[in-house]
Write an enzyme that holds these catalytic residues in place. Structure first.
Site, PDB file in Angstrom:
ATOM      1  N   PHE A 152       6.038  -4.126 -10.160  1.00 55.56           N
ATOM      2  CA  PHE A 152       5.808  -5.550 -10.460  1.00 55.56           C
ATOM      3  C   PHE A 152       4.493  -5.811 -11.179  1.00 55.56           C
ATOM      4  O   PHE A 152       4.337  -6.832 -11.833  1.00 55.56           O
ATOM      5  CB  PHE A 152       5.846  -6.365  -9.147  1.00 55.56           C
ATOM      6  CG  PHE A 152       4.557  -6.288  -8.349  1.00 55.56           C
ATOM      7  CD1 PHE A 152       3.477  -7.107  -8.641  1.00 55.56           C
ATOM      8  CD2 PHE A 152       4.409  -5.366  -7.311  1.00 55.56           C
ATOM      9  CE1 PHE A 152       2.283  -7.024  -7.924  1.00 55.56           C
ATOM     10  CE2 PHE A 152       3.227  -5.269  -6.591  1.00 55.56           C
ATOM     11  CZ  PHE A 152       2.161  -6.107  -6.905  1.00 55.56           C
ATOM     12  N   LYS A 176      15.430  -0.634 -15.553  1.00 58.74           N
ATOM     13  CA  LYS A 176      15.524  -1.363 -14.273  1.00 58.74           C
ATOM     14  C   LYS A 176      14.126  -1.854 -13.915  1.00 58.74           C
ATOM     15  O   LYS A 176      13.326  -1.120 -13.362  1.00 58.74           O
ATOM     16  CB  LYS A 176      16.077  -0.419 -13.196  1.00 58.74           C
ATOM     17  CG  LYS A 176      16.838  -1.095 -12.070  1.00 58.74           C
ATOM     18  CD  LYS A 176      16.035  -2.080 -11.261  1.00 58.74           C
ATOM     19  CE  LYS A 176      15.059  -1.465 -10.298  1.00 58.74           C
ATOM     20  NZ  LYS A 176      14.158  -2.475  -9.683  1.00 58.74           N
ATOM     21  N   GLU A 179      12.297  -6.120  -9.218  1.00 61.52           N
ATOM     22  CA  GLU A 179      13.033  -7.340  -8.843  1.00 61.52           C
ATOM     23  C   GLU A 179      12.069  -8.498  -8.592  1.00 61.52           C
ATOM     24  O   GLU A 179      12.481  -9.650  -8.516  1.00 61.52           O
ATOM     25  CB  GLU A 179      13.905  -7.067  -7.603  1.00 61.52           C
ATOM     26  CG  GLU A 179      13.167  -6.770  -6.301  1.00 61.52           C
ATOM     27  CD  GLU A 179      12.613  -5.334  -6.220  1.00 61.52           C
ATOM     28  OE1 GLU A 179      12.685  -4.589  -7.208  1.00 61.52           O
ATOM     29  OE2 GLU A 179      12.084  -5.000  -5.141  1.00 61.52           O
ATOM     30  N   SER A 229       5.110   2.786  -5.893  1.00 64.43           N
ATOM     31  CA  SER A 229       4.291   3.309  -4.796  1.00 64.43           C
ATOM     32  C   SER A 229       4.597   4.801  -4.587  1.00 64.43           C
ATOM     33  O   SER A 229       5.671   5.281  -4.956  1.00 64.43           O
ATOM     34  CB  SER A 229       4.583   2.522  -3.519  1.00 64.43           C
ATOM     35  OG  SER A 229       5.974   2.483  -3.312  1.00 64.43           O
ATOM     36  N   CYS A 284      -3.154  -0.040 -10.328  1.00 69.64           N
ATOM     37  CA  CYS A 284      -3.240   1.342  -9.856  1.00 69.64           C
ATOM     38  C   CYS A 284      -4.548   2.003 -10.298  1.00 69.64           C
ATOM     39  O   CYS A 284      -4.863   3.097  -9.843  1.00 69.64           O
ATOM     40  CB  CYS A 284      -2.054   2.156 -10.338  1.00 69.64           C
ATOM     41  SG  CYS A 284      -2.110   2.434 -12.106  1.00 69.64           S
ATOM     42  N   GLU A 369      -3.868   3.154   0.458  1.00 66.66           N
ATOM     43  CA  GLU A 369      -3.825   2.246  -0.694  1.00 66.66           C
ATOM     44  C   GLU A 369      -3.657   0.821  -0.163  1.00 66.66           C
ATOM     45  O   GLU A 369      -2.728   0.543   0.598  1.00 66.66           O
ATOM     46  CB  GLU A 369      -2.656   2.580  -1.630  1.00 66.66           C
ATOM     47  CG  GLU A 369      -2.631   1.624  -2.816  1.00 66.66           C
ATOM     48  CD  GLU A 369      -1.527   1.909  -3.836  1.00 66.66           C
ATOM     49  OE1 GLU A 369      -0.377   2.142  -3.428  1.00 66.66           O
ATOM     50  OE2 GLU A 369      -1.844   1.892  -5.041  1.00 66.66           O
TER      51      GLU A 369
HETATM   52  P1  NAD Z   1       7.572  -0.168  -5.418  1.00 67.67           P
HETATM   53  O1  NAD Z   1       7.484   1.286  -5.140  1.00 67.67           O
HETATM   54  O2  NAD Z   1       7.870  -1.094  -4.295  1.00 67.67           O
HETATM   55  O3  NAD Z   1       8.716  -0.468  -6.527  1.00 67.67           O
HETATM   56  C1  NAD Z   1       8.717   0.176  -7.777  1.00 67.67           C
HETATM   57  C2  NAD Z   1      10.141   0.204  -8.311  1.00 67.67           C
HETATM   58  O4  NAD Z   1      10.959   1.003  -7.456  1.00 67.67           O
HETATM   59  C3  NAD Z   1      10.806  -1.170  -8.384  1.00 67.67           C
HETATM   60  O5  NAD Z   1      11.586  -1.242  -9.550  1.00 67.67           O
HETATM   61  C4  NAD Z   1      11.688  -1.189  -7.122  1.00 67.67           C
HETATM   62  O6  NAD Z   1      12.852  -1.990  -7.290  1.00 67.67           O
HETATM   63  C5  NAD Z   1      12.073   0.262  -6.962  1.00 67.67           C
HETATM   64  N1  NAD Z   1      12.234   0.683  -5.566  1.00 67.67           N
HETATM   65  C6  NAD Z   1      11.648   0.164  -4.456  1.00 67.67           C
HETATM   66  N2  NAD Z   1      11.984   0.882  -3.361  1.00 67.67           N
HETATM   67  C7  NAD Z   1      12.793   1.880  -3.785  1.00 67.67           C
HETATM   68  C8  NAD Z   1      13.443   2.971  -3.131  1.00 67.67           C
HETATM   69  N3  NAD Z   1      13.328   3.173  -1.815  1.00 67.67           N
HETATM   70  N4  NAD Z   1      14.191   3.817  -3.882  1.00 67.67           N
HETATM   71  C9  NAD Z   1      14.306   3.654  -5.213  1.00 67.67           C
HETATM   72  N5  NAD Z   1      13.689   2.633  -5.893  1.00 67.67           N
HETATM   73  C10 NAD Z   1      12.951   1.763  -5.192  1.00 67.67           C
HETATM   74  O7  NAD Z   1       6.207  -0.575  -6.147  1.00 67.67           O
HETATM   75  P2  NAD Z   1       5.640  -2.037  -6.482  1.00 67.67           P
HETATM   76  O8  NAD Z   1       5.229  -2.712  -5.230  1.00 67.67           O
HETATM   77  O9  NAD Z   1       6.551  -2.739  -7.415  1.00 67.67           O
HETATM   78  O10 NAD Z   1       4.339  -1.626  -7.338  1.00 67.67           O
HETATM   79  C11 NAD Z   1       3.097  -1.327  -6.760  1.00 67.67           C
HETATM   80  C12 NAD Z   1       2.886   0.164  -6.615  1.00 67.67           C
HETATM   81  O11 NAD Z   1       3.008   0.803  -7.881  1.00 67.67           O
HETATM   82  C13 NAD Z   1       1.495   0.505  -6.113  1.00 67.67           C
HETATM   83  O12 NAD Z   1       1.585   1.549  -5.180  1.00 67.67           O
HETATM   84  C14 NAD Z   1       0.764   0.956  -7.370  1.00 67.67           C
HETATM   85  O13 NAD Z   1      -0.331   1.825  -7.149  1.00 67.67           O
HETATM   86  C15 NAD Z   1       1.863   1.640  -8.111  1.00 67.67           C
HETATM   87  N6  NAD Z   1       1.565   1.712  -9.524  1.00 67.67           N
HETATM   88  C16 NAD Z   1       1.229   2.927 -10.039  1.00 67.67           C
HETATM   89  C17 NAD Z   1       0.897   3.044 -11.368  1.00 67.67           C
HETATM   90  C18 NAD Z   1       0.517   4.362 -11.944  1.00 67.67           C
HETATM   91  O14 NAD Z   1       0.341   4.441 -13.159  1.00 67.67           O
HETATM   92  N7  NAD Z   1       0.384   5.404 -11.172  1.00 67.67           N
HETATM   93  C19 NAD Z   1       0.913   1.908 -12.187  1.00 67.67           C
HETATM   94  C20 NAD Z   1       1.264   0.679 -11.617  1.00 67.67           C
HETATM   95  C21 NAD Z   1       1.593   0.592 -10.279  1.00 67.67           C
END
Ligand code: NAD
Length: 476
Positions: A152, A176, A179, A229, A284, A369
């Site tokens: 997000f 994708k 959401e 994450s 991040c 985190e």
């Molecule tokens: P999230 O892991 O909740 O969701 C990321 C994506 O995965 C979304 O599209 C979500 O719909 C999908 N998703 C969620 N749970 C899932 C599952 N169990 N199986 C498969 N897909 C699933 O992350 P978020 O809250 O949207 O974003 C924040 C996180 O992203 C933080 O941990 C941040 O550090 C990380 N992030 C990392 C970077 C990087 O470059 N390393 C960049 C931006 C954000």
């Protein structure tokens, strides 16, 4: 006005959500207004999107790379022209400031520009006469259907870390988005359509966990680019790898910033607080731990407190996120941390800049985190001690050093175990022509996003060894 229901975009057409789809509300984190309803696409809708991408692949890969990038040149112009509208959408569903939203689009545009260099970057190599009368050539070919799954917090920039390279290399995509921020993705998709990306080349598919799992399990998906994450990144990587797919999965972070006593005092404080509290800490590459080395302690604690008190209050993405951040702070205080500036207690999803001192190096605040506007301060006697702290962490997205000493900077670059290093920088985000190189628990895979790594990731190498009949009978 009725709340709009978002549609998928498959094979060039916007399609109403299937009757068996569930929905989630999309909420403005600052006002708590419901902006839209996002469908959670079931497996048969996922299959339809993948089949559309697979059907578009043969014609798209046949198009010369120089022709494929024409829509990227138009996309760059469309992103420039549509920047304000896209930025406003990001602000409304993601909760960041307008300047932060504009800046992320700029970083996204850099990737479109870099991918326009694909005709050169896609070149292979050739050796004549590797054996008598035999020539050998390496060529790069697109993989086929690629899935792109994004978080997000940078709803425009992160999709653009992948999309331009994937399609410029000749692949087709199922995209994708999160959401929580699907409206920015819809706007991006409209810009791609207006730029002439042909039907089926990029398919927008809304959903959450089950949608992603259906993508990972489908045999026609060749590769997965994921950001989110760490727990989910690890799961996605394992599931993709078990199905024989190529995967690059970027995870979470816990970024430490080391400050030496010789650092520029006001510049360091400014850059460090921008890093920790910008985008409300939901980044991040946010500084999450400041390590004051030796005499830096005297001024850093005081200056950071003053700067934190001056930061405007912002919103975090969900109420669950707010509760999680509050409980991590409470846990840290139980473990002995001292709240110097406390951002808790604001209404709705608002959260103020928070600074905690005397944080335990092995405690919750130093190791988890937080993903909110929270900076933890710890103290070290020497640079070596600070580097040892950086290196024991499970994450390795970024580590930064503030100093005037070239020798200290060299030691830090050489020894710190993180993939993105900043020297007198608070957000060490690589430019588009460099890979975004998370390490350890911040990345699962080997080829990173952006630049040449992206070309390696989105193509298969093929080696052709050739000999011609005339040379078979010739004596060398
Ligand atoms: P999230 O892991 O909740 O969701 C990321 C994506 O995965 C979304 O599209 C979500 O719909 C999908 N998703 C969620 N749970 C899932 C599952 N169990 N199986 C498969 N897909 C699933 O992350 P978020 O809250 O949207 O974003 C924040 C996180 O992203 C933080 O941990 C941040 O550090 C990380 N992030 C990392 C970077 C990087 O470059 N390393 C960049 C931006 C954000």
């Amino acid at each position: 006005m009725a709340t709009p229901t978002l549609a998928n975009h498959i094979a060039g057409a916007w399609s109403v959500p299937p009757p068996d789809a569930d929905f989630l509300p999309v909420t403005d984190p600052a006002t708590l207004n419901v902006l839209a309803r996002v469908p959670l696409s079931p497996a048969h809708e996922v299959a339809r999107a993948i089949e559309a991408a697979a059907a578009a692949f043969p014609a798209w890969r046949e198009l010369p790379a120089g022709d494929r990038i024409q829509c990227l040149f138009r996309l760059k112009s469309a992103l420039e022209a549509g920047l304000e509208e896209l930025a406003a959408t990001i602000v409304s569903e993601c909760g960041k400031t307008l300047d932060e939203a504009r800046a992320e689009i700029r970083r996204g545009i850099e990737n479109v520009e870099t991918a326009c260099g694909i005709p050169l970057m896609l070149q292979g190599h050739h050796s004549e006469n590797v054996a008598p009368g035999i020539d050998e050539t390496m060529i790069r070919q697109p993989l086929g259907v690629v899935a792109i799954v994004t978080p997000f917090n940078f709803p425009a920039m992160i999709p653009l870390w992948f999309l331009p390279y994937a399609i410029a290399c000749g692949n087709t995509v199922v995209f994708k988005p999160s959401e929580k921020t699907p409206l920015s993705a819809e706007r991006l998709q409209r810009l791609m359509i207006a730029s002439g990306v042909p039907p089926g080349v990029v398919n927008l598919l809304h959903g959450e966990r089950s949608t992603v799992e259906a993508l990972l399990d489908h045999p026609a998906v060749r590769a997965v680019s994921f950001v989110g994450s760490s727990a989910v990144a690890r799961q996605v990587y394992a599931r993709a790898a078990a199905a024989g797919k190529r995967a690059q999965c970027q995870g979470g972070a816990k970024n430490a910033v080391v400050v030496l006593a010789d650092a520029d005092q006001s510049g360091t404080t400014q850059v460090l607080t921008d890093s920790a509290y910008g985008c409300n800490g939901q980044r991040c590459l946010a500084a999450s731990i400041a390590i004051a080395v030796g005499d830096a302690r005297a001024w850093l604690t005081k200056d950071l407190a003053t700067a934190a008190r001056q930061r405007p209050v912002g919103a975090v993405i969900t109420s669950q996120s707010k509760q999680r951040i509050e409980s991590l702070i409470a846990q840290g205080i139980t473990e002995g941390a001292r709240p110097v500036v406390d951002g808790r207690g604001h209404p709705g999803q608002q959260f103020g800049a928070t600074l905690l001192d005397e944080v335990r190096t092995d405690g919750t605040l130093a190791q988890t985190e937080i993903f909110g506007p929270v900076l933890s301060l710890i103290h070290a006697a020497t640079l070596e001690e600070a580097i040892a702290f950086v290196n024991q962490q499970s994450y390795g997205n970024m580590a930064c050093l503030f100093t005037r000493s070239g020798a200290a900077a060299r030691q830090f670059k050489h020894e710190a175990q993180a993939g993105n290093i900043g020297i007198n920088l608070g957000v060490a985000a690589p430019m588009a022509q460099f890979p975004f190189t998370g390490w350890k628990g911040s990345f699962f895979g080997d080829l990173h996003a952006q630049g040449r790594d992206a070309i390696e990731f989105y193509t298969d190498k093929k080696v052709v060894i050739e000999r011609w009949p005339q040379t078979l009978s010739r004596k060398f």
